[in-house]
Design an enzyme around this catalytic site. Structure first.
Site, PDB file in Angstrom:
ATOM      1  N   ASP A  42      -5.978   5.491  -3.936  1.00 52.04           N
ATOM      2  CA  ASP A  42      -6.100   6.394  -2.793  1.00 52.04           C
ATOM      3  C   ASP A  42      -5.504   5.661  -1.596  1.00 52.04           C
ATOM      4  O   ASP A  42      -4.897   4.609  -1.745  1.00 52.04           O
ATOM      5  CB  ASP A  42      -7.556   6.852  -2.583  1.00 52.04           C
ATOM      6  CG  ASP A  42      -8.481   5.716  -2.180  1.00 52.04           C
ATOM      7  OD1 ASP A  42      -9.705   5.937  -2.200  1.00 52.04           O
ATOM      8  OD2 ASP A  42      -7.998   4.610  -1.849  1.00 52.04           O
TER       9      ASP A  42
ATOM     10  N   ILE B 175       0.860  -1.183   0.000  1.00 47.45           N
ATOM     11  CA  ILE B 175       0.000   0.000   0.000  1.00 47.45           C
ATOM     12  C   ILE B 175       0.890   1.223   0.000  1.00 47.45           C
ATOM     13  O   ILE B 175       1.789   1.342   0.843  1.00 47.45           O
ATOM     14  CB  ILE B 175      -0.906   0.003   1.256  1.00 47.45           C
ATOM     15  CG1 ILE B 175      -1.701  -1.291   1.338  1.00 47.45           C
ATOM     16  CG2 ILE B 175      -1.831   1.217   1.250  1.00 47.45           C
ATOM     17  CD1 ILE B 175      -2.552  -1.566   0.124  1.00 47.45           C
TER      18      ILE B 175
ATOM     19  N   GLY C 170      -6.672   3.871   0.584  1.00 48.22           N
ATOM     20  CA  GLY C 170      -7.244   2.587   0.986  1.00 48.22           C
ATOM     21  C   GLY C 170      -6.685   1.442   0.161  1.00 48.22           C
ATOM     22  O   GLY C 170      -5.776   1.615  -0.652  1.00 48.22           O
TER      23      GLY C 170
ATOM     24  N   ASN D 251      -3.621   2.358 -10.527  1.00 45.85           N
ATOM     25  CA  ASN D 251      -3.457   0.995 -10.028  1.00 45.85           C
ATOM     26  C   ASN D 251      -4.309   0.053 -10.868  1.00 45.85           C
ATOM     27  O   ASN D 251      -5.306   0.475 -11.471  1.00 45.85           O
ATOM     28  CB  ASN D 251      -3.908   0.940  -8.562  1.00 45.85           C
ATOM     29  CG  ASN D 251      -3.480  -0.346  -7.875  1.00 45.85           C
ATOM     30  OD1 ASN D 251      -2.925  -1.237  -8.501  1.00 45.85           O
ATOM     31  ND2 ASN D 251      -3.748  -0.425  -6.585  1.00 45.85           N
ATOM     32  N   THR D 252      -3.919  -1.189 -10.977  1.00 42.53           N
ATOM     33  CA  THR D 252      -4.708  -2.162 -11.713  1.00 42.53           C
ATOM     34  C   THR D 252      -4.964  -3.357 -10.801  1.00 42.53           C
ATOM     35  O   THR D 252      -4.101  -3.730 -10.005  1.00 42.53           O
ATOM     36  CB  THR D 252      -3.992  -2.598 -13.018  1.00 42.53           C
ATOM     37  OG1 THR D 252      -4.723  -3.643 -13.619  1.00 42.53           O
ATOM     38  CG2 THR D 252      -2.568  -3.038 -12.791  1.00 42.53           C
ATOM     39  N   HIS D 253      -6.190  -3.877 -10.872  1.00 38.80           N
ATOM     40  CA  HIS D 253      -6.585  -4.957  -9.975  1.00 38.80           C
ATOM     41  C   HIS D 253      -7.326  -6.035 -10.776  1.00 38.80           C
ATOM     42  O   HIS D 253      -8.215  -5.705 -11.573  1.00 38.80           O
ATOM     43  CB  HIS D 253      -7.479  -4.406  -8.857  1.00 38.80           C
ATOM     44  CG  HIS D 253      -7.898  -5.426  -7.860  1.00 38.80           C
ATOM     45  ND1 HIS D 253      -7.042  -5.963  -6.924  1.00 38.80           N
ATOM     46  CD2 HIS D 253      -9.094  -6.024  -7.650  1.00 38.80           C
ATOM     47  CE1 HIS D 253      -7.692  -6.850  -6.188  1.00 38.80           C
ATOM     48  NE2 HIS D 253      -8.933  -6.914  -6.608  1.00 38.80           N
TER      49      HIS D 253
HETATM   50  C1  GRF Z   1      -1.795  -8.269 -12.010  1.00 35.61           C
HETATM   51  O1  GRF Z   1      -2.927  -9.060 -12.320  1.00 35.61           O
HETATM   52  C2  GRF Z   1      -2.164  -7.219 -11.009  1.00 35.61           C
HETATM   53  O2  GRF Z   1      -3.452  -6.671 -11.181  1.00 35.61           O
HETATM   54  C3  GRF Z   1      -2.120  -8.021  -9.738  1.00 35.61           C
HETATM   55  O3  GRF Z   1      -0.986  -8.854  -9.857  1.00 35.61           O
HETATM   56  C4  GRF Z   1      -0.750  -9.064 -11.246  1.00 35.61           C
HETATM   57  C5  GRF Z   1       0.633  -8.585 -11.555  1.00 35.61           C
HETATM   58  O4  GRF Z   1       1.027  -9.170 -12.750  1.00 35.61           O
HETATM   59  N1  GRF Z   1      -1.996  -7.166  -8.579  1.00 35.61           N
HETATM   60  P1  GRF Z   1       2.400  -8.707 -13.465  1.00 35.61           P
HETATM   61  O5  GRF Z   1       3.456  -8.624 -12.364  1.00 35.61           O
HETATM   62  O6  GRF Z   1       2.149  -7.376 -14.105  1.00 35.61           O
HETATM   63  O7  GRF Z   1       2.666  -9.798 -14.461  1.00 35.61           O
END
Ligand code: GRF
Length: 201
Positions: free
Chosen positions: A138, A91, A140, A104-106
């Site tokens: 953010d 975080i 969180g 960020n990507t999730h």
């Molecule tokens: C991605 O799916 C990301 O959203 C998640 O962990 C993965 C990271 O993959 N937190 P990489 O390291 O970009 O291959």
């Protein structure tokens, strides 16, 4: 625009950004890659692309606040227009969040399944559709304003690895698209709404 990308693992999202930025029309380039640990493929990918790297390990600092400050200072040295947290498993603290916009990507459709095990949790819940989310970070955990999402089907014989790779195929494309558009067109945030492009003036 200048991107600093933060990684903790394989770095395939980073690689997608490195590949996209090879095109000068993309409008963004990775100026540095930061990690919270040594010896990960994400750092090797940066080095292969001749992009500077830095590592700040939590355990090297007496307090969390000290680590937060160190991370912010390492990022600041590269003067990014945008920080991209792509598989970064810490975080980010206020010093970073207050100094830079952080994307960020999730690998889930937030607000469902936030946290470090979004793929596993979706699978365990038995959802038929999951997906990925690109959002502004953010303070969180996966709570920031959502920029983009895309659905990904869950198939009957999926295990976590298979499902996560199906999600990551979509996630890498979505992240590359959004980062490029934000870099070329700018964006505004009002409340929980992020608007890309048509900036006045
Ligand atoms: C991605 O799916 C990301 O959203 C998640 O962990 C993965 C990271 O993959 N937190 P990489 O390291 O970009 O291959």
């Amino acid at each position: 625009g200048r991107l600093v990308v933060l990684v903790s693992g394989s770095g395939t999202n980073l690689q997608a950004l490195l590949d996209a930025s090879a095109d000068p029309a993309y409008g963004a380039r990775v100026v540095a890659v930061g990690a919270d640990r040594e010896g990960i493929e994400g750092l090797a990918r940066a080095t292969r692309a001749q992009v500077p790297t830095f590592v700040e390990k939590l355990g090297d600092h007496p307090t969390r606040a000290d680590w937060d400050a160190a991370v912010a200072a390492r990022i600041a040295a590269y003067e990014p227009d945008l920080v991209v947290s792509a598989g970064f498993m810490k975080i980010l603290g206020a010093p970073t969040l207050q100094a830079f916009p952080v994307l960020n990507t999730h690998p889930a459709l937030l607000p469902s399944f936030p946290g470090a095990h979004g793929v596993r949790d979706a699978l365990a819940h038995g959802v038929k559709v999951t997906g990925c989310t690109v959002m502004l970070a953010d303070e969180g955990i996966d709570t920031g304003p959502i920029v983009a999402q895309e659905a990904v089907p869950v198939l009957p014989d999926d295990d976590e690895a298979v499902l996560h790779e199906r999600i990551k195929t979509v996630e890498r494309r979505l992240l590359v698209e959004i980062v490029g558009r934000m870099a070329r067109e700018g964006w505004t945030v009002s409340g929980r709404t992020v608007r890309i492009g048509n900036q006045s003036g």
